[in-house]
Design a protein around this motif. Structure first.
Motif, PDB file in Angstrom:
ATOM      1  N   CYS A   5     -19.619  -0.733  19.418  1.00 20.72           N
ATOM      2  CA  CYS A   5     -19.634  -0.283  17.956  1.00 20.72           C
ATOM      3  C   CYS A   5     -20.090   1.250  17.884  1.00 20.72           C
ATOM      4  O   CYS A   5     -19.552   1.643  17.086  1.00 20.72           O
ATOM      5  N   TYR A  29     -15.165   7.547  13.975  1.00 22.05           N
ATOM      6  CA  TYR A  29     -15.253   8.029  12.590  1.00 22.05           C
ATOM      7  C   TYR A  29     -16.247   8.981  12.020  1.00 22.05           C
ATOM      8  O   TYR A  29     -16.568   9.037  11.167  1.00 22.05           O
ATOM      9  N   GLN A  83      -4.415   3.025   9.196  1.00 19.46           N
ATOM     10  CA  GLN A  83      -5.049   1.907   8.248  1.00 19.46           C
ATOM     11  C   GLN A  83      -4.996   0.641   9.121  1.00 19.46           C
ATOM     12  O   GLN A  83      -6.014  -0.168   9.152  1.00 19.46           O
ATOM     13  N   TRP A  97      -8.315  -2.218  19.216  1.00 22.56           N
ATOM     14  CA  TRP A  97      -8.604  -1.007  18.344  1.00 22.56           C
ATOM     15  C   TRP A  97      -8.389   0.169  19.487  1.00 22.56           C
ATOM     16  O   TRP A  97      -7.886   1.327  19.000  1.00 22.56           O
ATOM     17  N   PHE A 155     -16.280  -4.615  13.659  1.00 24.12           N
ATOM     18  CA  PHE A 155     -17.826  -4.097  13.297  1.00 24.12           C
ATOM     19  C   PHE A 155     -18.506  -5.168  12.388  1.00 24.12           C
ATOM     20  O   PHE A 155     -19.560  -5.414  12.458  1.00 24.12           O
ATOM     21  N   VAL A 156     -17.933  -5.554  11.495  1.00 23.03           N
ATOM     22  CA  VAL A 156     -18.373  -6.834  10.457  1.00 23.03           C
ATOM     23  C   VAL A 156     -19.135  -7.854  11.201  1.00 23.03           C
ATOM     24  O   VAL A 156     -20.219  -8.338  11.126  1.00 23.03           O
ATOM     25  N   ARG A 158     -12.985  -2.765  11.265  1.00 26.25           N
ATOM     26  CA  ARG A 158     -13.673  -3.352  10.288  1.00 26.25           C
ATOM     27  C   ARG A 158     -13.787  -4.794  10.857  1.00 26.25           C
ATOM     28  O   ARG A 158     -14.918  -5.293  10.780  1.00 26.25           O
ATOM     29  N   GLN A 159     -13.023  -5.429  11.525  1.00 25.91           N
ATOM     30  CA  GLN A 159     -12.723  -6.779  11.753  1.00 25.91           C
ATOM     31  C   GLN A 159     -13.785  -6.895  12.920  1.00 25.91           C
ATOM     32  O   GLN A 159     -14.679  -7.932  12.947  1.00 25.91           O
ATOM     33  N   HIS A 199      -7.897   1.248  11.303  1.00 27.08           N
ATOM     34  CA  HIS A 199      -9.272   0.774  10.363  1.00 27.08           C
ATOM     35  C   HIS A 199      -9.517  -0.660  10.430  1.00 27.08           C
ATOM     36  O   HIS A 199     -10.786  -1.185  10.096  1.00 27.08           O
ATOM     37  N   ASN A 200      -8.282  -1.366  10.295  1.00 25.97           N
ATOM     38  CA  ASN A 200      -8.552  -2.865   9.860  1.00 25.97           C
ATOM     39  C   ASN A 200      -9.300  -3.747  11.238  1.00 25.97           C
ATOM     40  O   ASN A 200      -9.865  -4.348  11.208  1.00 25.97           O
TER      41      ASN A 200
END
Length: 410
Positions: A204, A211, A174, A152, A184-185, A181-182, A177-178
């Motif tokens: 994190c 963002y 996008q 990232w 962060f989750v 998400r990978q 952002h993917n």
């Protein structure tokens, strides 16, 4: 398949034990080539069918082999990759450990993508489902998420200024952002487990700040610092303090964090800022706490000759005396009366401080006079030396001591 007789088994196990001792001796003496040759023979220990050897031989080989490869002058990346591949095949119970070690090696070589692929494969691996393996799997997932964060960061650095300022859903944003998400989750799941997760937490926070989700970032940092799930971790308070300072939080919030840090690391470098905030406050409880913090800082050799701390201590002592609370000073002094005179207020230190840093000597003399009275060795030494220097300063120093001293002046 050859079946060993009882005597052969005993002889074989003795050979394995001797071989292991010789490898360990070679490692201790940095004889890497000899250790490597012996390790080839030690691989025969895998033929031992006893439960103990079946369980431990792969891990012993892996640990010794890793040590040899890391230090042998002729080691190549291919050798390391081959060894790790071999260990993954023969050591099912150490498979996850080997994968993690191999990923670290690839990261050291700058092979981020290969390390990520290795951890992704390991993440989907299942064998036995024991508690220790489940714990290791959490680390695999955590470091895979950390590599998602690294990717990232790499993609963010490659974005143009226009892409960064464009808030529409472009292909570039996008994709970025993917990866967010990978990472962060997965990290959110990891934070549900006790542990020291420093690099993961700050990763994190970095993404959330990008963002502009400052509320979620603050929530995470407060959770990491204060939740009882985690062991006390001074770094957690430093991260929270840094975030609050960066976003110009109220001094009250910053003081709360620094107070918590003081409870865990009373000699931390941020205690000087904590003292300055306490000194600015008009609340009595902050004056009392300021005395505790400054006295405690001066217990440590690294702070012993810090002029700023001595200045703040003088101010806090003066404020406490004006508030008619000399017992606050007395309480701190009673805790140190048996060792501070030698630690801070000896004649030799008075001479040294006066020669090297008169401002420090002046403040220390004020403190010594208040705590020990006009009979203080340090105070008298400084007074004698100041007679030939600034008489006005000497007069102010004596006046301060007479006014605030804990000892009845004659």
């Amino acid at each position: 398949m050859h079946h060993y007789s009882w005597n052969e088994k005993v002889t074989f196990r003795r050979f394995v034990e001797v071989c292991q001792r010789r490898i360990q001796e070679a490692l201790l003496r940095y004889r890497w080539q000899e250790a490597a040759e012996l390790l080839r023979n030690y691989f025969q220990s895998l033929e031992d069918k006893t439960t103990f050897q079946r369980r431990w031989a792969p891990e012993v080989i892996w640990r010794m082999g890793t040590e040899i490869l890391l230090h042998h002058p002729e080691t190549r990346d291919d050798d390391i990759n081959s060894f790790h591949g071999q260990m993954k095949n023969i050591g099912l119970k150490i498979y996850l450990k080997v994968c993690l070690e191999h990923a670290f090696h690839m990261l050291c070589g700058g092979n981020l993508d290969e390390a990520h692929r290795g951890l992704t494969v390991a993440e989907s691996w299942r064998y036995g489902g024991t508690y220790s393996q489940q714990e290791l799997l959490k680390f695999i997932q955590a470091y895979r998420a950390l590599l998602d964060y690294c990717t990232w960061c790499k993609k963010r650095s490659m974005m143009s200024k226009e892409d960064l300022e464009d808030h529409t859903e472009t292909t570039v944003s996008q994709d970025l952002h993917n990866y967010f998400r990978q990472a962060f989750v997965t990290m959110q799941e990891i934070f549900k487990n006790p542990g020291v997760w420093d690099p993961f937490v700050i990763s994190c926070v970095d993404m959330l700040e990008f963002y502009e989700d400052h509320e979620e970032a603050l929530k995470l940092l407060e959770f990491y610092a204060y939740d009882k799930l985690f062991v006390p971790n001074p770094n957690a308070f430093v991260y929270l303090y840094t975030f609050l300072k960066k976003h110009q939080a109220e001094e009250k919030a910053i003081m709360k964090v620094l107070k918590s840090l003081h409870q865990h690391v009373p000699s931390h470098q941020l205690m000087l800022e904590f003292l300055e905030l306490l000194e600015k406050s008009k609340k009595q409880k902050h004056c009392k706490l300021g005395l505790t913090v400054s006295f405690t800082l001066l217990d440590y050799p690294d702070w012993k000759n810090n002029l700023d701390v001595w200045k703040l201590l003088v101010k806090q002592m003066s404020k406490a005396a004006n508030l008619k609370h000399t017992e606050w000073i007395q309480k701190q002094w009673e805790l140190r009366i048996n060792w501070w005179p030698d630690f801070h207020f000896s004649a030799s230190q008075a001479k040294k401080n006066f020669i090297e840093q008169r401002s420090l000597a002046y403040r220390k003399a004020l403190v010594a006079g208040v705590l020990q009275g006009k009979g203080s060795i340090y105070f008298k030494c400084i007074c004698r030396r100041w007679k030939s220097a600034k008489k006005s300063k000497l007069k102010r120093m004596k006046k301060f001591v007479v006014k605030h001293s804990l000892v009845q002046c004659e």
